[in-house]
Scaffold this motif. Sequence first.
Motif, PDB file in Angstrom:
ATOM      1  N   GLU A 463       0.912  -1.324  -0.022  1.00  0.00           N
ATOM      2  CA  GLU A 463       0.034   0.056  -0.115  1.00  0.00           C
ATOM      3  C   GLU A 463       0.939   1.283   0.014  1.00  0.00           C
ATOM      4  O   GLU A 463       0.387   2.397  -0.308  1.00  0.00           O
ATOM      5  CB  GLU A 463      -0.898   0.176   1.184  1.00  0.00           C
ATOM      6  CG  GLU A 463      -1.934  -0.935   1.026  1.00  0.00           C
ATOM      7  CD  GLU A 463      -2.887  -0.782   2.355  1.00  0.00           C
ATOM      8  OE1 GLU A 463      -2.696   0.038   3.177  1.00  0.00           O
ATOM      9  OE2 GLU A 463      -3.979  -1.747   2.527  1.00  0.00           O
ATOM     10  N   ASP A 464       2.124   1.371   0.395  1.00  0.00           N
ATOM     11  CA  ASP A 464       2.819   2.332   0.615  1.00  0.00           C
ATOM     12  C   ASP A 464       4.027   2.269  -0.394  1.00  0.00           C
ATOM     13  O   ASP A 464       4.529   3.519  -0.640  1.00  0.00           O
ATOM     14  CB  ASP A 464       3.592   2.441   2.133  1.00  0.00           C
ATOM     15  CG  ASP A 464       2.100   2.541   3.091  1.00  0.00           C
ATOM     16  OD1 ASP A 464       1.415   3.415   2.822  1.00  0.00           O
ATOM     17  OD2 ASP A 464       2.319   1.772   4.055  1.00  0.00           O
ATOM     18  N   VAL A 465       4.786   1.231  -0.699  1.00  0.00           N
ATOM     19  CA  VAL A 465       6.027   1.314  -1.332  1.00  0.00           C
ATOM     20  C   VAL A 465       5.917   0.199  -2.424  1.00  0.00           C
ATOM     21  O   VAL A 465       5.114  -0.704  -2.439  1.00  0.00           O
ATOM     22  CB  VAL A 465       7.224   0.900  -0.513  1.00  0.00           C
ATOM     23  CG1 VAL A 465       7.159   2.156   0.646  1.00  0.00           C
ATOM     24  CG2 VAL A 465       7.101  -0.523   0.282  1.00  0.00           C
ATOM     25  N   LEU A 466       6.783   0.371  -3.509  1.00  0.00           N
ATOM     26  CA  LEU A 466       7.434  -0.731  -4.564  1.00  0.00           C
ATOM     27  C   LEU A 466       8.469  -1.233  -4.374  1.00  0.00           C
ATOM     28  O   LEU A 466       9.374  -0.290  -4.184  1.00  0.00           O
ATOM     29  CB  LEU A 466       6.809  -0.098  -6.024  1.00  0.00           C
ATOM     30  CG  LEU A 466       7.146  -0.808  -7.010  1.00  0.00           C
ATOM     31  CD1 LEU A 466       6.290  -2.003  -7.438  1.00  0.00           C
ATOM     32  CD2 LEU A 466       7.407  -0.105  -8.354  1.00  0.00           C
ATOM     33  N   LEU A 526       1.463  -5.298 -16.923  1.00  0.00           N
ATOM     34  CA  LEU A 526       0.461  -4.413 -17.013  1.00  0.00           C
ATOM     35  C   LEU A 526      -0.372  -4.106 -15.923  1.00  0.00           C
ATOM     36  O   LEU A 526      -0.963  -3.144 -15.424  1.00  0.00           O
ATOM     37  CB  LEU A 526      -0.386  -4.946 -18.389  1.00  0.00           C
ATOM     38  CG  LEU A 526       0.419  -4.994 -19.755  1.00  0.00           C
ATOM     39  CD1 LEU A 526      -0.636  -5.749 -20.576  1.00  0.00           C
ATOM     40  CD2 LEU A 526       0.547  -3.729 -20.128  1.00  0.00           C
ATOM     41  N   ALA A 527      -0.748  -5.303 -15.186  1.00  0.00           N
ATOM     42  CA  ALA A 527      -1.473  -5.204 -13.895  1.00  0.00           C
ATOM     43  C   ALA A 527      -0.709  -4.327 -13.036  1.00  0.00           C
ATOM     44  O   ALA A 527      -1.394  -3.520 -12.243  1.00  0.00           O
ATOM     45  CB  ALA A 527      -1.788  -6.464 -13.325  1.00  0.00           C
ATOM     46  N   ASP A 531      -1.931  -0.883 -10.993  1.00  0.00           N
ATOM     47  CA  ASP A 531      -1.747  -0.622  -9.625  1.00  0.00           C
ATOM     48  C   ASP A 531      -0.980   0.325  -9.117  1.00  0.00           C
ATOM     49  O   ASP A 531      -1.309   0.980  -8.164  1.00  0.00           O
ATOM     50  CB  ASP A 531      -1.479  -1.945  -9.099  1.00  0.00           C
ATOM     51  CG  ASP A 531      -2.353  -3.275  -9.117  1.00  0.00           C
ATOM     52  OD1 ASP A 531      -3.721  -3.088  -9.351  1.00  0.00           O
ATOM     53  OD2 ASP A 531      -2.040  -4.508  -9.156  1.00  0.00           O
ATOM     54  N   VAL A 532       0.155   0.444  -9.656  1.00  0.00           N
ATOM     55  CA  VAL A 532       1.050   1.636  -9.310  1.00  0.00           C
ATOM     56  C   VAL A 532       0.296   3.114  -9.439  1.00  0.00           C
ATOM     57  O   VAL A 532       0.216   3.992  -8.481  1.00  0.00           O
ATOM     58  CB  VAL A 532       2.357   1.489  -9.823  1.00  0.00           C
ATOM     59  CG1 VAL A 532       3.187   2.766  -9.792  1.00  0.00           C
ATOM     60  CG2 VAL A 532       3.244   0.460  -9.413  1.00  0.00           C
ATOM     61  N   ALA A 533      -0.238   3.170 -10.595  1.00  0.00           N
ATOM     62  CA  ALA A 533      -0.972   4.415 -11.012  1.00  0.00           C
ATOM     63  C   ALA A 533      -2.118   4.794 -10.031  1.00  0.00           C
ATOM     64  O   ALA A 533      -2.234   5.700  -9.254  1.00  0.00           O
ATOM     65  CB  ALA A 533      -1.575   4.394 -12.337  1.00  0.00           C
ATOM     66  N   THR A 534      -2.689   3.838  -9.389  1.00  0.00           N
ATOM     67  CA  THR A 534      -3.869   3.978  -8.613  1.00  0.00           C
ATOM     68  C   THR A 534      -3.366   4.167  -6.976  1.00  0.00           C
ATOM     69  O   THR A 534      -3.900   4.923  -6.403  1.00  0.00           O
ATOM     70  CB  THR A 534      -4.945   2.611  -8.301  1.00  0.00           C
ATOM     71  OG1 THR A 534      -5.517   2.459  -9.862  1.00  0.00           O
ATOM     72  CG2 THR A 534      -5.994   2.833  -7.523  1.00  0.00           C
ATOM     73  N   GLY A 535      -2.475   3.328  -6.892  1.00  0.00           N
ATOM     74  CA  GLY A 535      -1.750   3.514  -5.410  1.00  0.00           C
ATOM     75  C   GLY A 535      -0.891   4.902  -5.156  1.00  0.00           C
ATOM     76  O   GLY A 535      -0.940   5.407  -4.108  1.00  0.00           O
ATOM     77  N   SER A 536      -0.060   5.289  -6.167  1.00  0.00           N
ATOM     78  CA  SER A 536       0.598   6.600  -6.176  1.00  0.00           C
ATOM     79  C   SER A 536      -0.475   7.586  -6.058  1.00  0.00           C
ATOM     80  O   SER A 536      -0.143   8.538  -5.401  1.00  0.00           O
ATOM     81  CB  SER A 536       1.450   6.811  -7.472  1.00  0.00           C
ATOM     82  OG  SER A 536       0.597   6.665  -8.564  1.00  0.00           O
ATOM     83  N   VAL A 537      -1.661   7.562  -6.531  1.00  0.00           N
ATOM     84  CA  VAL A 537      -2.467   8.857  -6.570  1.00  0.00           C
ATOM     85  C   VAL A 537      -3.288   9.005  -5.078  1.00  0.00           C
ATOM     86  O   VAL A 537      -3.249   9.964  -4.544  1.00  0.00           O
ATOM     87  CB  VAL A 537      -3.500   8.690  -7.703  1.00  0.00           C
ATOM     88  CG1 VAL A 537      -4.866   9.679  -7.260  1.00  0.00           C
ATOM     89  CG2 VAL A 537      -2.881   8.852  -8.924  1.00  0.00           C
ATOM     90  N   ARG A 538      -3.402   7.791  -4.772  1.00  0.00           N
ATOM     91  CA  ARG A 538      -3.829   7.464  -3.295  1.00  0.00           C
ATOM     92  C   ARG A 538      -3.006   7.960  -2.303  1.00  0.00           C
ATOM     93  O   ARG A 538      -3.311   8.629  -1.461  1.00  0.00           O
ATOM     94  CB  ARG A 538      -4.520   6.128  -3.009  1.00  0.00           C
ATOM     95  CG  ARG A 538      -5.127   5.957  -1.641  1.00  0.00           C
ATOM     96  CD  ARG A 538      -5.611   4.454  -1.470  1.00  0.00           C
ATOM     97  NE  ARG A 538      -4.159   3.688  -1.314  1.00  0.00           N
ATOM     98  CZ  ARG A 538      -4.015   2.779  -2.155  1.00  0.00           C
ATOM     99  NH1 ARG A 538      -4.933   2.639  -3.352  1.00  0.00           N
ATOM    100  NH2 ARG A 538      -3.114   1.890  -2.175  1.00  0.00           N
ATOM    101  N   ALA A 539      -1.808   7.457  -2.430  1.00  0.00           N
ATOM    102  CA  ALA A 539      -0.678   7.920  -1.523  1.00  0.00           C
ATOM    103  C   ALA A 539      -0.529   9.221  -1.577  1.00  0.00           C
ATOM    104  O   ALA A 539      -0.182   9.900  -0.385  1.00  0.00           O
ATOM    105  CB  ALA A 539       0.403   7.091  -1.708  1.00  0.00           C
TER     106      ALA A 539
END
Length: 605
Positions: A463-466, A526-527, A531-539
């Motif tokens: 949820e916080d990092v890649l 691709l998945a 997920d990174v696009a959604t998670g980075s905006v939320r973070a």
Amino acid sequence: MSSVPPPEPAPAGGPGAPPPAPAGGPGAPPPQLVRSPLSDGEWHRLHPLTPLLRGGLFLIVVIGIVFANLRDRLLYVFLPWLAPGVGDEVVEWEQVGGDPIDFIIANNLYVLAGVAVLAVLIVLVTVFYTSWRFHTFRITDDDVEVRSGILFRTQRRAPLDRVQGVNLTRPMIARLLGMAKLEVVGAGIDANVKLEYLSTANAEAVRSDILRLASGRRLAMSAGPAGATATRQPGRVASLSQTVGREITGLIEGPEAPVAELESVVHIPLGRLVASHVLSTSTLALLFAIVAIVIGVSQGVTWLLFGFVPAIIGFGAYWVRSIVRSLRYSIAPTPDGVRITFGLFTTITEIVPPGRVHAVEVTQGILWRPAGWWTIRINRLTGRSAADSSTDQFTTVLPVGTAADVERVLRLLQPSLPDDERALIVQEGMFGPTEGDTFTNTPKRAWWIRPFSYRRNGFRLTEDVLLMRRGVVWRKLVILPLARLQSFGLYQGPLDRASRVTNVRAHVVTGPVSPFLAAVDRDRALALFDDVATGSVRAALADRTHRWAEGETDAAAPAVPLPAVSVPAATAPVPPDAGAGAQSAASVPPPPGYTVVTRPGEEPA
């Protein structure tokens, strides 16, 4: 120059000089938020000895040239028994007038030479004094401004909400005089604002004020009860002599610890530091070069001696300098971020506020593997140009440490990570792959792209990092906070398309960390992209680290002394519509060494 009475505005940080009273002009910070009289929104001058330190190199060069010309003559006058044959040569030089000094002696121009030297000194003193008079700074509630220049005026401004850190540098000569250089790190190339020099006490207080104002904290601090009588300060000469004696002792015992600074969470023994430099690929290359020179010279290839010896000398100097620079290393949490200190002769203390770390890389070379040593580097905005060779020292936060040291440092750099995630980073990210590995690794069909590391080459998204894990000879683990990502890209070549894999790259600020991962399964990539696009905006929406202490307390609160170190409020993400009360309730338990601070009448959160 320190004996000249300081005109208005008062100089900042003269040893033993009583501090001026805060003026409280337009744009001045609230008096309850600042501790230094230099943070009152008015223009101030730097330390009166600043011109001497900034122009000292030029004077040293001039003195060196003079002494080089007078070397034999001084030896003949004061130590004639050490060189009995020099006397006749000196007499002959004086008669011929081979250089300027001999020409003056041969033509009896002592008076004219003395007048010329006096005129040069007067010009230098005038230039230094004028440059000091025209070099002023001020600290408001919005930014830090510096004005300088005599003929060509320059004005620089660092907005407080864009401050990436505040570095305090103490070169050896400045340390002996009790002075320090303050550098406010901006968010751009060559965007730093420097205050060089201030007294050490003033530099510490000003740095705390800048970070406190940048944090958005509304905490009323008091330097003491109102109306208290100031303690009589010693004179300038006595204060300077005491400072020199204390700083000479400090070169051996270490610098005095600023008030309320916590103990370092990592201690690097000298033996480990030296051994880590010996067990490096650079040392192996140096040994190979020495062997090649010995063999080549023995075979008559003498050009190798002239070609490689200067490079070897340069490498040796760099090797020693890197060890000395890492001595007395410490890293500790503070209310305004992570404090990192290093350096033996020139001491550098930097504070990295929360949210200023854009990427973290944990690396282990194959020569360090038997000892279990790792190093940590980060990508952050340093405000320096890419050609600045000193940038690297601000991106290495752990020169060499064990896995336990890495875990402690990661706890400071990424405080929002849960303990179970942090343990997984150490077990799977650093030492993996392990049984039950949760990383998504390179598929077996693409083993030929990464023949040695395809089992370890993978990623994991939380949820916080890649997390990006790669390498076998050089183990590397990259930790990318989603709130700091600038963009995320997928790259695929013809051979990648044939194997149905792609390459992924995260775009962050420039630095030594390369957030790149090759040979990732195409469908998984691709998945991951979505997920990174959604998670980075939320973070990014939940991130509050740009004003990490905003809403922590009330500016109108009565001034009370701080009994302990407060917890940064930005240790946990807060929903964008949450208020100050919700932000305090969303804070996570403080890391080891922190103590929760409450005002009288309040209950700890």
